[in-house]
Design an enzyme around this catalytic site. Structure first.
Site, short mmCIF file in Angstrom:
data_model
loop_
_atom_site.label_atom_id
_atom_site.label_comp_id
_atom_site.label_asym_id
_atom_site.label_seq_id
_atom_site.Cartn_x
_atom_site.Cartn_y
_atom_site.Cartn_z
N SER A 137 33.29 30.99 51.25
CA SER A 137 31.88 30.70 51.59
C SER A 137 31.27 29.94 50.42
O SER A 137 31.75 30.03 49.28
CB SER A 137 31.11 32.01 51.77
N TYR A 150 27.49 40.41 48.19
CA TYR A 150 28.21 39.50 49.10
C TYR A 150 28.78 38.32 48.30
O TYR A 150 29.95 37.96 48.46
CB TYR A 150 27.29 39.00 50.22
#
Ligand code: NDP
Ligand code: 8X3
Length: 251
Positions: A137, A150
């Protein structure tokens, strides 16, 4: 034809990738916790194609479940592993974070990826061929406000992609990753905000990537000739310039 194992195929990027690869005739092993969603996807794919599809419903956070599920793969032959299962939970400053959110992200995004990879890359080493594609990501490259844990898990994925590549290149195994910015047609935001539909509406004022855009990149990586290893693809919607800089002037 190659056999591709996709973790997290019950929705979003994993589902879109399964749909695209099925059209090209790949045999698929589709995994996730939601068996009904996987069964429904299998029926849909088999109405148009003649590929082999195996469904394995399990939770990547528990190594015993992973071992038991993967033991059902008869010939132990996987050509491509797509480590896609993952999630964000919560959006808080560090001192207000939820321990259960942190544990779920760490257990899924890091430990789950490791549990599946350990078994499947073992088979790939024996067969002296294979390819691993991790879904990282922008959060694995650029820390952003309230992204703390995260972002940390995706930084770990980034490190694992690079170190797996170093470990596995000598066994003729390709390793790479895709690192997208925001992707719609996924449940990502709904999951992050614990099912709060209003909070999850973060894409309405601009056009992010679609899950099918990421699926096409994954297919491109698989379809390169065997002497080509794509290490990483950073990709954003055209209106997103970084993790935090987004042109929200409308679609
Ligand atoms: P979705 O929520 O739509 O898909 C996530 C998938 O992961 C689901 O199939 C889910 O299946 C599976 N999953 C989650 N937890 C577990 C678990 N414990 N065990 C097994 N499977 C699990 O979101 P996305 O498609 O967006 O997410 C896919 C990947 O893409 C994730 O790694 C995410 O971090 C990454 N990503 C997403 C971006 C985005 O903006 N959407 C951008 C960049 C990266 P089930 O619930 O059935 O278990
Ligand atoms: C998903 C993209 O920016 O929400 O990994 O972290 S972001």
């Amino acid at each position: 034809m190659k056999t591709v194992l996709i973790t997290g195929a019950s929705s979003g990027i994993g589902r879109a990738t399964a749909m695209l690869l099925a059209k090209s005739g790949y045999n698929l092993i589709l995994t996730g916790r939601r068996k009904e969603a996987l069964d429904e996807l299998k029926s849909q794919l088999l109405s148009n194609t003649k590929i082999n599809i195996q469904i394995l419903a399990f939770d990547v956070r528990y190594n015993e479940e992973v071992e038991k599920a993967l033991a059902q793969i008869e010939n132990k032959q996987i050509d491509v592993l797509i480590n896609n299962a993952g999630l964000a939970k919560g959006f808080s400053e560090i001192h207000e974070g939820s321990l259960s959110h942190w544990e779920q992200m760490i257990d899924t995004n890091i430990k789950g990826l490791l549990y599946v990879s350990r078994i499947v890359t073992g088979w790939m080493v024996n067969q002296r061929s294979g390819q691993v594609i991790n879904i990282c990501s922008v959060a694995g490259k650029q820390p952003y406000p309230n992204g703390n844990v995260y972002c940390a898990t995706k930084h770990a994925v980034d490190a694992l992609t690079h170190t797996m590549r170093i470990d596995l290149h000598k066994y003729n195994i390709r390793v790479g990753q895709v690192s997208p910015g925001h992707v719609e047609e996924t449940e990502f935001s709904l999951v992050r905000f614990d099912g709060d539909v209003d909070k999850s509406k973060i894409y309405e004022d601009y056009q992010p990537l679609k899950s099918s855009d990421v699926a096409e990149i994954i297919a491109f990586m698989i379809e390169r000739p065997s002497h080509v290893n794509i290490q990483d693809i950073d990709v954003f919607g055209s209106q997103q310039a970084s993790a935090t800089i987004i042109n929200r002037s409308g679609r």
